[in-house]
Write a protein that holds these residues in place. Structure first.
Motif, PDB file in Angstrom:
ATOM      1  N   LYS A 248       0.854  -1.191   0.000  1.00  0.00           N
ATOM      2  CA  LYS A 248       0.000   0.000   0.000  1.00  0.00           C
ATOM      3  C   LYS A 248       0.885   1.235   0.000  1.00  0.00           C
ATOM      4  O   LYS A 248       1.905   1.281   0.705  1.00  0.00           O
ATOM      5  CB  LYS A 248      -0.928   0.029   1.221  1.00  0.00           C
TER       6      LYS A 248
ATOM      7  N   LEU B  54      -5.689   0.179  -9.777  1.00  0.00           N
ATOM      8  CA  LEU B  54      -5.357   0.668  -8.450  1.00  0.00           C
ATOM      9  C   LEU B  54      -6.623   1.076  -7.716  1.00  0.00           C
ATOM     10  O   LEU B  54      -7.612   1.498  -8.333  1.00  0.00           O
ATOM     11  CB  LEU B  54      -4.391   1.859  -8.529  1.00  0.00           C
ATOM     12  N   LYS B  55      -6.570   0.963  -6.420  1.00  0.00           N
ATOM     13  CA  LYS B  55      -7.711   1.270  -5.560  1.00  0.00           C
ATOM     14  C   LYS B  55      -7.275   2.346  -4.567  1.00  0.00           C
ATOM     15  O   LYS B  55      -6.276   2.193  -3.858  1.00  0.00           O
ATOM     16  CB  LYS B  55      -8.140   0.002  -4.824  1.00  0.00           C
ATOM     17  N   MET B  56      -8.016   3.455  -4.528  1.00  0.00           N
ATOM     18  CA  MET B  56      -7.693   4.557  -3.630  1.00  0.00           C
ATOM     19  C   MET B  56      -8.738   4.640  -2.520  1.00  0.00           C
ATOM     20  O   MET B  56      -9.939   4.582  -2.788  1.00  0.00           O
ATOM     21  CB  MET B  56      -7.607   5.884  -4.394  1.00  0.00           C
TER      22      MET B  56
ATOM     23  N   TYR C 173      -4.527   9.354   2.294  1.00  0.00           N
ATOM     24  CA  TYR C 173      -5.061   8.390   1.341  1.00  0.00           C
ATOM     25  C   TYR C 173      -4.118   7.203   1.185  1.00  0.00           C
ATOM     26  O   TYR C 173      -2.896   7.337   1.332  1.00  0.00           O
ATOM     27  CB  TYR C 173      -5.278   9.056  -0.029  1.00  0.00           C
ATOM     28  N   SER C 174      -4.717   6.048   0.862  1.00  0.00           N
ATOM     29  CA  SER C 174      -3.931   4.871   0.510  1.00  0.00           C
ATOM     30  C   SER C 174      -4.213   4.508  -0.942  1.00  0.00           C
ATOM     31  O   SER C 174      -5.320   4.729  -1.443  1.00  0.00           O
ATOM     32  CB  SER C 174      -4.263   3.682   1.411  1.00  0.00           C
ATOM     33  N   VAL C 175      -3.194   3.965  -1.609  1.00  0.00           N
ATOM     34  CA  VAL C 175      -3.314   3.458  -2.973  1.00  0.00           C
ATOM     35  C   VAL C 175      -2.753   2.045  -2.961  1.00  0.00           C
ATOM     36  O   VAL C 175      -1.629   1.821  -2.504  1.00  0.00           O
ATOM     37  CB  VAL C 175      -2.534   4.331  -3.980  1.00  0.00           C
ATOM     38  N   GLU C 176      -3.531   1.091  -3.453  1.00  0.00           N
ATOM     39  CA  GLU C 176      -3.095  -0.302  -3.443  1.00  0.00           C
ATOM     40  C   GLU C 176      -3.493  -0.981  -4.751  1.00  0.00           C
ATOM     41  O   GLU C 176      -4.445  -0.564  -5.426  1.00  0.00           O
ATOM     42  CB  GLU C 176      -3.707  -1.042  -2.257  1.00  0.00           C
TER      43      GLU C 176
END
Length: 810
Positions: free
Chosen positions: A50, A77-79, A87-90
């Motif tokens: 992440k 990608l999922k924010m 925020y997280s980006v994975e």
């Protein structure tokens, strides 16, 4: 690649490029492209990691407040919105390993009620895998944000020619006024033949009575720095005498609205210098005036008679150390500068959503939990790493003032006649306190005990967002334990202050509470059903303020709040039963309307206008200039100097009640300020203009709009800004204090290029290339190159260069 190696590889080789795609010139909202590039020789794994980033403005606010995540980069990608614009980006299952030399991009966007300015992200993006230690992406570590691009385009509403036209004042090649802030009376001694200056080339000898010992010793310390630079052997001593007595103004001077308890006089003649004051505060200001005269020329003093007193009782600067913490050494430096320029109140914003910054030994969780920001998945034992804080806890511990630190500050400030006004922001902006007390509740419950200082209704599962995207930001006004907590805070801070600098007011914030914050709270619903006072849900904040005021009165304190803390649900000043004259209100939000309405309700009003006195706003409209612009496009020293609210209020049928305006305050919120260098550049040179406004009332302030008053105002500013350039900046240089360098004004007329600076005398350079180009100094108008293209102009100062001005060919 192992997971451990993978997180280290990403930290080193995952390069970020953030490109602003929003237009300048007042466009609303923002759009930006984020590129993640694999700059190494290995692969970025397809799962398990992440990426964390803090964005200044909310991203896809409406979507992420309604949904768990937002898919970006063609669903690869999922924010997620974590908390407070963090925020997280994975990767999703569609993400494939990122091969060497390849990249992936996605768009972020959001709506703003103002135009997008400055670099809208923070440094220290980091990645983490499960329970492994997080690693910062090396490409994002610099405070200068070199990975952020796209904020240097031309602005349709402001350009180099606009700057040139604003800088209408002359470069006098010398300081314009001998003292900042301007004394009420400054009379040259004309009876001393033709001599105007006396040589001061020997030792200084200071004498003083016991009741001015503090001021005398501080003056001796300052003068010793000057004397040590001189060769004093065989030279006579210059005598400076501090005496108790009344400062006598000229009979033609109207002293009705002056704060005479702070009055002083300085008389310099062949026989030496006499500084006269009735009170230690006045003596302090008199010694600062003498030091200012010596800063003009350490070898000479003018033969003058100065009599002086301030216009405002409260001359305040507010420093927010919650959002980003600044230590005791930087705060002391600020206190020194406040004393130098005769400001007398340091309003310390000690608590907010992002941190609780003062130790309370009886409630250790407030700083153990509420002051520390680093990586966490639950935000239970410390806060998330907001505002680009380092994710490793070992680098973010002890970001608070211990009681010992705070006592040291109180003593330091008292000696310099600066009153520290602590603020604990309730009932909103209290996320750090809520998290800390939740930890306490959990710890005690595991021991079979109850938390007598509970401030959150644990049965309330509703979600309410405060400014900045924070949830769980309010303490509950319907629980008696909330008032146990408040009473503990009040009683403790009273005890800390009492032996050194007893408190008169305690500031309880009161601003920006979400209107629906308590509507779904079971504790509040129960309280309202049992209440005999017929309180409505929208009136619960008012109920909190009334009970808080009762607690303050129990401890012989008066209440201070931001204006929205004393406003009804109908957006009018709260009309309390009984006198309101003991409540101090900082007007920041409604500005003129606030000054008008609260002064006419007989509150003690401190003008804290966000349109003219908020130092978190940028000093130039350039997109590259650090600062916000939600209240106004920019606030520079000239705008502060020319601020005259009484003239702005002339159209109102109910004018501002001037006798209720007891003070003025400049405020620096620190969302965009996380280094000492950034802090100092946001303060100076604007603090000079603010000190001038807080101390001295110019004749043109009451003459609204007349050509003669505008001419006089322009003349006064010309003298002032030349003094800043040729005197005050040199004082900062000697102290190692940094200051803002403005971009130059540039005008192209009939093929000739002319330049000027908002700070006259600073060198201006130009080049036909950017970056590591060869810059040439521009001393006089030049011809525009026949080849056309773009010319780049910068202003250079002791602390680097300012924002670049661009001149495009016509």
């Amino acid at each position: 690649m192992s997971t451990t190696r993978g997180v280290g590889y990403m930290g080193r080789y995952l390069e970020v490029k953030y490109t602003n795609q929003s237009g300048g010139g007042g466009s609303k909202g923002f759009t930006a492209e984020i590129q993640l590039k694999n700059a190494g020789l290995g692969e970025i794994p397809s799962e398990g990691w992440k990426l964390m980033l803090h964005h200044i403005h909310p991203i896809a606010k409406e979507i992420l407040q309604m949904h768990d995540f937002l898919l970006v980069a063609k669903d690869q990608l999922k924010m997620r919105a974590i908390q407070g614009n963090l925020y997280s980006v994975e990767p999703t299952e569609k993400f494939k390993p990122l091969l060497p030399g390849t990249h992936i991009t996605f768009i972020v966007f959001g709506h703003l009620p103002f135009s997008n300015k400055y670099k809208t992200v923070y440094p220290n993006w980091y990645v983490w895998f499960g329970d492994l230690e997080p690693v910062i992406l090396e490409s994002t570590t610099s405070a200068g944000l070199p990975f952020v691009e796209g904020f240097d385009g031309p602005d349709a509403n402001w350009g180099p020619a606009d700057r040139f036209n604003r800088n209408k004042f002359r470069d006098l090649k010398r300081f314009g006024q001998p003292v900042i802030p301007t004394p009420v009376e400054y009379r040259v001694q004309t009876d001393i033949k033709s001599e105007v200056f006396l040589s001061v080339d020997g030792y200084f000898r200071v004498t003083f009575p016991n009741d001015f010992e503090n001021e005398g010793r501080l003056l001796e310390d300052k003068l010793s720095l000057i004397s040590n630079k001189k060769e004093n052997s065989g030279k006579r001593k210059f005598h400076i005498s501090l005496k108790r007595g009344k400062a006598m103004f000229n009979s033609s001077t109207n002293t009705t609205n002056l704060i005479l308890e702070d009055a002083y006089s300085v008389q310099i003649s062949r026989n030496g210098c006499i500084i006269m004051a009735e009170n230690p505060s006045g003596m302090c200001y008199g010694t600062q005036t003498l030091l200012s005269l010596l800063a003009n020329d350490e070898d000479h003093l003018p033969t003058v008679h100065i009599t002086d007193a301030p216009r405002y009782k409260v001359r305040s600067f507010m420093l927010d150390i919650s959002r980003n913490f600044f230590n005791i050494h930087e705060i002391k430096l600020i206190i020194d500068m406040m004393a130098t320029y005769k400001l007398n109140t340091l309003h310390l914003h000690l608590t907010d959503d992002q941190g609780w910054r003062l130790e309370f030994p009886g409630l250790p969780e407030l700083t153990q939990v509420g002051s520390q920001r680093c990586h966490t998945t639950q935000e239970d034992i410390h806060l998330f790493p907001y505002h680009g804080t380092h994710p490793l806890c070992k680098y973010t511990s002890k970001k608070f003032l211990s009681v010992e630190n705070y006592v040291d500050l109180l003593k330091y400030a008292k000696d310099r006649h600066v009153r520290i006004q602590p603020e604990f922001d309730f009932p909103g902006h209290s996320h750090a306190a809520v998290v800390a007390m939740a930890y306490r509740t959990k710890r005690l419950s595991e021991q079979g005990e109850q938390n007598e200082f509970e401030i959150k209704d644990r049965l309330d599962t509703s979600v309410h967002y405060q400014v900045g995207g924070y949830k769980d930001t309010t303490i509950n006004p319907c629980m008696n334990t909330t008032y146990n907590f408040l009473d503990f805070i009040v009683s403790t801070i009273v005890l800390i202050h009492k032996p050194i600098q007893p408190l008169e007011y305690l500031h309880l914030g009161g601003d920006e509470v979400p209107e629906s914050a308590f509507e779904s709270s079971p504790a509040c619903l129960d309280f309202l059903s049992r209440s005999m006072q017929m309180i409505k849900p929208a009136e619960l904040q008012q109920y909190f303020i009334i009970r808080a005021r009762m607690i303050l009165h129990k401890h012989d304190l008066k209440l201070a709040v931001w204006e929205d803390g004393m406003m009804t649900s109908m957006k009018e000043p709260l009309d309390l039963k009984g006198p309101q004259k003991d409540i101090m209100v900082n007007i920041w939000k409604r500005n003129l309307d606030g000054l008008r309405s609260f002064s006419n309700k007989n509150y003690q009003v401190v003008d804290s206008s966000s349109t003219h006195l908020y130092l978190d706003h940028s000093q130039d409209p350039s997109q590259l200039d650090r600062g916000f612009n939600w209240a106004t496009n920019f606030t520079d020293a000239q705008k502060i100097f020319e601020y005259k609210p009484m003239c702005l209020d002339t159209a109102s049928e109910v004018p501002i009640k001037a006798d209720r305006i007891i003070g003025i305050q400049a405020s620096l919120w620190t969302e965009l300020v996380w280094t000492n260098s950034q802090l100092e550049k946001q303060l100076f040179p604007r603090l000079f203009a603010f000190a001038q406004k807080a101390w001295y009332k110019a004749s043109w302030e009451d003459k609204c709009g007349s050509p003669s008053s505008n001419e006089r105002m322009a003349e006064d500013y010309e003298l002032f800004i030349n003094s800043v350039s040729y005197k005050e900046l040199a004082r900062l240089d000697r102290l190692g204090i940094q200051y803002y360098i403005p971009p130059p004004g540039v005008r192209l007329t009939d093929g000739k290029i002319e330049v000027n600076s908002a700070i006259p005398g600073l060198p201006i350079l130009y080049s036909q290339e950017r970056g590591q180009a060869l810059w040439q100094k521009l001393n006089s108008p030049i011809n525009h190159p026949a080849s056309g293209g773009v010319l780049y102009f910068i202003t250079r100062g002791s602390w680097g260069v300012g924002v670049v001005s661009l001149l495009h060919s016509q």
